[in-house]
Motif scaffolding. Sequence first.
Motif, short mmCIF file in Angstrom:
data_model
loop_
_atom_site.label_atom_id
_atom_site.label_comp_id
_atom_site.label_asym_id
_atom_site.label_seq_id
_atom_site.Cartn_x
_atom_site.Cartn_y
_atom_site.Cartn_z
N SER A 190 0.83 -1.20 0.00
CA SER A 190 0.00 0.00 0.00
C SER A 190 0.86 1.25 0.00
CB SER A 190 -0.94 -0.01 1.22
OG SER A 190 -1.71 1.16 1.26
N ALA A 191 1.84 1.29 0.89
CA ALA A 191 2.74 2.44 0.97
C ALA A 191 3.54 2.60 -0.31
CB ALA A 191 3.67 2.31 2.17
N LYS A 192 4.03 1.49 -0.86
CA LYS A 192 4.84 1.53 -2.08
C LYS A 192 4.01 2.01 -3.27
CE LYS A 192 8.62 0.47 -2.75
NZ LYS A 192 9.84 1.29 -2.81
N ALA A 193 2.78 1.50 -3.41
CA ALA A 193 1.91 1.93 -4.52
C ALA A 193 1.63 3.42 -4.43
CB ALA A 193 0.62 1.12 -4.52
N ALA A 194 1.32 3.91 -3.25
CA ALA A 194 1.06 5.33 -3.07
C ALA A 194 2.28 6.16 -3.45
CB ALA A 194 0.65 5.62 -1.62
N GLN A 195 3.44 5.74 -2.99
CA GLN A 195 4.69 6.45 -3.29
C GLN A 195 4.97 6.45 -4.79
OE1 GLN A 195 8.17 4.31 -2.15
NE2 GLN A 195 9.54 5.85 -2.97
N LEU A 196 4.89 5.29 -5.41
CA LEU A 196 5.22 5.16 -6.84
C LEU A 196 4.27 5.95 -7.73
CD1 LEU A 196 6.02 1.35 -6.96
CD2 LEU A 196 7.67 3.21 -7.26
N LEU A 197 3.00 5.97 -7.34
CA LEU A 197 1.99 6.63 -8.17
C LEU A 197 1.77 8.09 -7.79
CD1 LEU A 197 -0.56 3.68 -8.35
CD2 LEU A 197 0.97 4.49 -10.18
N GLY A 198 2.36 8.52 -6.68
CA GLY A 198 2.16 9.89 -6.23
C GLY A 198 0.72 10.16 -5.82
N LYS A 199 0.08 9.14 -5.23
CA LYS A 199 -1.32 9.25 -4.81
C LYS A 199 -1.39 9.14 -3.28
CE LYS A 199 -2.96 8.46 -9.14
NZ LYS A 199 -4.15 8.36 -9.88
N PRO A 200 -2.40 9.74 -2.67
CA PRO A 200 -2.56 9.60 -1.22
C PRO A 200 -2.86 8.14 -0.85
CG PRO A 200 -4.01 11.32 -2.10
CD PRO A 200 -3.43 10.60 -3.26
N GLU A 201 -2.18 7.65 0.17
CA GLU A 201 -2.38 6.25 0.55
C GLU A 201 -3.80 5.97 1.02
OE1 GLU A 201 -0.22 2.62 3.02
OE2 GLU A 201 0.52 4.67 3.30
N ASN A 202 -4.52 7.00 1.48
CA ASN A 202 -5.88 6.77 1.97
C ASN A 202 -6.83 6.38 0.84
OD1 ASN A 202 -5.61 9.49 1.14
ND2 ASN A 202 -7.45 10.07 2.27
#
Length: 112
Positions: free
Chosen positions: A23-35
Amino acid sequence: MPLLHVKTNISLNDKRTLATQASAKAAQLLGKPENYVMVIVDDSQTLIFAGSDQPAAYVELKSINLPESETAQLSSALCELISTQTKIEQARIYIEFSNAQRHMWGWNGATF
């Protein structure tokens, strides 16, 4: 809005850690809020890859405005994460990328 779905033929003792890190990695890679990130981990699936039932994984990453020019970088980072957490060889991980249209992605009684 990003959805990361990991399916594997091995039994995982700690799916929560894999899901949390993914979850954290996807948010970071995509530049999207993890929520907005959703992660699903399905282990112990029937999965044959290259004629073998050796450890393998199939991963789906779906997101609005998925940067097609960055799929190689996304693949590298996600394969590394999944391999590290599961001990599945990166050569036995497939990733399918899907760019969702805003009007085809619902949330909270509406669409994006």
